[in-house]
Design an enzyme around this catalytic site. Structure first.
Site: not given
Length: 233
Positions: A33, A60, A62, A65, A120, A212
């Site tokens: 990603k 990614d 996102k 607009d 999330t 992570r």
């Protein structure tokens, strides 16, 4: 594509991401990603270089607009050889339809297009207080997922806690890409709605996004292989 683990390469420079990916040379190359931090630091060239290394890519960014701006932006992104890209479902059905139109190349091919329902890091309290959305978060997520399906998208980003319900609402072929995945013995960080890889598999997630717990691990390859074993095998 079958079930897979996507590694969130949230690094600030090409040098750092290459140092990380070099650890996987000679083994299974993870689905990667590329998020805003890395893309804004290095630009489209980082996508091309990682693709040359043989990795599948989830871009990614996102997008959110007005429909015409998103449509034109997706047309630009369609020239990058990514496998998945995304936008915010809250941008409306019309925006999602425009995005799909822009992303589709003249020969009819395109990357998978998925929509973010609720991040999330968002929980019921913050959704009500900050966004003034008073409906239950589960109902909001399902409504956004339904809108994404109506717009013709391939799936949604959602919490693993919601993946099974999304499939019930939108069908088993409607993809669920779920961040917020942590090992049972790991730190949940700033995520509010989390699940382990094994639990995400059990509940029906199609892809999990893990950052992570892999990238900051003492042995990232071993951590990645553990994720694959728990989720894919």
């Amino acid at each position: 594509m079958g079930r897979d683990v996507i590694v969130a390469c949230d690094f600030a420079s090409a040098e750092k991401v290459y140092e990380f990916l070099d650890k996987f040379e000679g083994g299974r190359k993870p689905f990667v990603k590329i998020g805003m931090e890395l893309f804004y630091a290095e630009g489209p060239q980082i996508v091309r270089e990682i693709k040359k290394r043989g990795h599948k890519i989830f871009l990614d960014l996102k997008l959110h607009d007005i429909p015409n701006t998103v449509k034109k932006s997706m047309a630009v992104l369609s020239n990058l050889d990514v496998d998945i890209t995304n936008l915010h479902a809250s941008g409306t059905i019309r925006m999602m339809e425009g995005a799909l139109e822009g992303l589709t190349r003249p020969d009819g091919t395109r990357p998978l297009l998925i929509a973010v329902t609720q991040l999330t890091s968002t929980d019921q309290e913050s959704m009500e207080n900050d966004l003034l959305i008073k409906e239950p978060i589960d109902k909001v997520v399902m409504h956004y997922a339904h809108n994404a399906k109506v717009a013709g998208l391939d799936g949604v980003v959602c919490s693993p806690l919601e993946a099974g319900k999304v499939h019930e609402t939108c069908g088993k072929d409607f993809l669920t890409i779920t961040p917020g995945v942590r090992f049972a013995d790991g730190d949940i960080g700033d995520q509010k709605r989390v699940m382990t890889p094994a639990q995400a598999k059990e509940i029906g997630s199609d892809y999990i996004v893990v950052g992570r717990p892999i990238t900051a691990a003492e042995d990232p390859v071993a951590a990645y292989n553990r994720c694959v074993e728990e989720f894919c095998d």
